[in-house]
Motif scaffolding. Structure first.
Motif, short mmCIF file in Angstrom:
data_model
loop_
_atom_site.label_atom_id
_atom_site.label_comp_id
_atom_site.label_asym_id
_atom_site.label_seq_id
_atom_site.Cartn_x
_atom_site.Cartn_y
_atom_site.Cartn_z
N VAL A 175 1.22 2.39 -12.21
CA VAL A 175 1.94 0.95 -11.58
C VAL A 175 1.16 0.41 -10.46
O VAL A 175 0.86 -0.94 -10.47
CB VAL A 175 3.54 1.26 -11.11
N ALA A 176 0.58 1.28 -9.74
CA ALA A 176 -0.11 0.82 -8.47
C ALA A 176 -1.44 -0.16 -9.04
O ALA A 176 -1.77 -1.17 -8.58
CB ALA A 176 -0.63 1.94 -7.61
N GLU A 177 -2.05 0.42 -10.18
CA GLU A 177 -3.33 -0.25 -10.78
C GLU A 177 -2.56 -1.62 -11.16
O GLU A 177 -3.26 -2.66 -10.79
CB GLU A 177 -3.89 0.71 -11.86
N SER B 297 0.87 -1.17 -0.19
CA SER B 297 0.05 -0.07 -0.01
C SER B 297 0.82 1.23 -0.17
O SER B 297 1.93 1.20 0.71
CB SER B 297 -1.03 0.11 1.27
N ILE B 298 0.56 2.30 -0.77
CA ILE B 298 1.24 3.37 -0.79
C ILE B 298 0.54 4.73 -0.53
O ILE B 298 -0.61 4.96 -0.73
CB ILE B 298 1.79 3.65 -2.32
N GLY C 262 3.64 11.20 -10.17
CA GLY C 262 2.72 10.46 -9.35
C GLY C 262 1.77 9.89 -10.23
O GLY C 262 1.18 9.01 -10.01
N ARG C 263 1.33 10.39 -11.67
CA ARG C 263 0.43 9.68 -12.39
C ARG C 263 1.09 8.44 -12.94
O ARG C 263 0.26 7.35 -13.03
CB ARG C 263 0.30 10.75 -13.67
N GLN D 259 -8.84 11.02 -9.53
CA GLN D 259 -8.00 9.99 -8.88
C GLN D 259 -8.57 9.63 -7.72
O GLN D 259 -8.83 8.22 -7.10
CB GLN D 259 -6.71 10.75 -8.51
N ILE D 260 -9.24 10.64 -6.65
CA ILE D 260 -9.93 10.06 -5.62
C ILE D 260 -11.15 9.19 -6.03
O ILE D 260 -11.32 8.22 -5.20
CB ILE D 260 -10.65 11.49 -4.92
N ARG D 261 -11.80 9.34 -6.94
CA ARG D 261 -12.81 8.35 -7.50
C ARG D 261 -12.57 6.98 -8.14
O ARG D 261 -13.13 6.22 -7.89
CB ARG D 261 -13.77 9.14 -8.46
N ALA D 262 -11.33 7.20 -8.57
CA ALA D 262 -10.62 5.99 -9.04
C ALA D 262 -10.20 5.04 -8.00
O ALA D 262 -10.19 3.94 -8.25
CB ALA D 262 -9.70 6.39 -10.30
#
Ligand code: NAD
Ligand code: MG
Length: 386
Positions: free
Chosen positions: A21-23, A4-5, A15-16, A44-47
């Motif tokens: 990568v996180a996804e 978790s990050i 950041g994008r 980003q919040i919604r995703a």
């Protein structure tokens, strides 16, 4: 291995790519931060449904709070809230992808909370590298570089525990968009030309730094701090193709290099998987089509920022802080078309001459020095306007 990050600077170039990568890696995103945010931050919040979202701009944060009232994300405003995001218990790794010294205190907050630091924000190590590394050692926090050259060096050094075996680090440098041009031509170049980097797509500030070669100067200091090496053991090498991301020469004469396509998602991913590796969908390097690769000495006359950074590196920690702060203000003025290309090194040189540079100082002293230098350089800019 990261699960978790939290990301400081989630709307920027690093950041994008970190969120991509996180996804791909199915990492949980615990906190995201940005300065003013905008529509992208709300998306980003919604995703990613982070627990916490921070905007350093208080007005933008108040507005966002209303817009995402239907989400379970806590929205905070102000620079202090970055510290909360950095130390959030829900994340095991902190990605520092803000630009500039703004990343310093949050990085230390992350270190003190025992996070792995996936470090992109090189200005933090330039302005207070020894302090940051000492904090990391005291709290046993892992610092894994995300900057492509430093990730390359980090990868080459796996299995080499004894730092005295390093003869030197060779940091590769693309040369930037003005490579090979005469000074008279470079002098007229505007920020709009400088941000067209030949190989990498990056944020505005680092793109200008790449055009002046200050970026390589900052990276030399970054490598000196990460690996506790003197200036003569960290050398820049022009390598136009950005295929070799950096090299390490060892005491027996062996030279190790890390190669790959110029894609920041590779070092970002490695900062999460280290000490292991994970499958990636990134474009593989094709040695048969990437063309010839070459190496040469940088030109410190056409690009005086590199020489100034080396001078500061030799002087001491405070000089590096002065160099970095002056450069941030000068680059911001250049991006606004208020000054010319060679005014950047002129302002940095003037600041280096005006502030004593020896020694490292405490964190509070460095933060105070950073503030004084910024104020002084803003003063130089105001004088020039009169
Ligand atoms: P960027 O300008 O694209 O993004 C910066 C991010 O930080 C944004 O989310 C912005 O909202 C936030 N931010 C900016 N100023 C802030 C402040 N004062 N307080 C809080 N947040 C702030 O930058 P980038 O190109 O992604 O670079 C980020 C860092 O990573 C820099 O230190 C850069 O040197 C380093 N880096 C970038 C690359 C790259 O390919 N872009 C490569 C290596 C290292
Ligand atoms: Mg780099």
């Amino acid at each position: 291995m990261t699960q978790s990050i939290s990301i400081l600077g989630s709307t920027g170039s690093i950041g994008r790519q970190t969120l991509e990568v996180a996804e791909e890696m199915h990492l949980r995103v615990a906190a995201i931060t940005a300065r003013t945010g905008g529509a992208r931050f709300e998306e980003q919040i919604r995703a990613f449904h982070p627990e916490l979202a921070v905007l350093t701009d208080e007005t933008a944060a108040a507005d966002l709070r209303v817009r995402v009232a239907d989400q379970n994300t806590k929205v905070l405003g102000g620079a202090e809230a970055l510290l909360e995001a950095a130390a959030l218990p829900a994340a095991d790794t902190l990605v520092t992808a803000v630009v500039g010294t703004a990343g310093l205190r949050p990085t230390i907050a992350g270190i003190r909370a025992g996070k792995r630091i996936a470090l992109a924000n090189k200005e933090t190590l330039v302005c207070a590298g020894r302090i940051v590394m000492a904090e990391a050692a005291a709290h046993r926090a892992e610092i894994v570089p995300v900057d492509s050259e430093h990730s390359a060096v980090f990868q080459c050094l796996q299995g080499i525990a004894d730092r005295s075996e390093i003869r030197r680090i060779l940091l590769t440098c693309s040369g930037g968009p003005f490579f090979g041009m005469p000074k008279s031509q470079i002098a007229g170049k505007k920020a709009s030309d400088a941000i067209k980097h030949p190989n990498w797509s990056m944020g505005a500030k680092i793109s200008v730094d790449s055009a002046t070669l200050m970026n390589k100067g900052l990276e030399i200091i970054e490598a000196m701090r990460l690996y506790d090496l003197p200036l003569e053991k960290v050398r820049p090498v022009i390598h136009r193709q950005s295929v070799v991301h950096s090299l390490v020469e060892l005491c027996d004469g062996a030279v190790l290099a890390q190669l790959g396509t110029p894609d920041m998602r590779l070092p970002i991913r490695y900062a999460f998987t280290w000490p292991k590796r994970g499958e990636s969908r990134a474009e593989p390097l094709d040695l048969f089509t990437c063309g010839a690769i070459s190496f040469s000495e940088p030109d410190r006359t056409a690009f005086p920022c590199l020489a100034l950074a080396e001078q500061a590196a030799e002087q001491g920690g405070r000089a590096c802080c002065v160099l970095n702060a002056a450069n941030e203000i000068a680059v911001a003025a250049y991006l606004e078309d208020r000054i010319g290309f060679y005014d950047i090194p002129a302002l940095v040189e003037r600041a280096l001459g005006a502030f004593p540079g020896a020694g490292d100082g405490t964190l509070d002293e460095i933060l105070a020095l950073d503030g004084s230098v910024r104020e002084a350089v803003r003063g130089y800019l105001a004088e020039d306007k009169r």
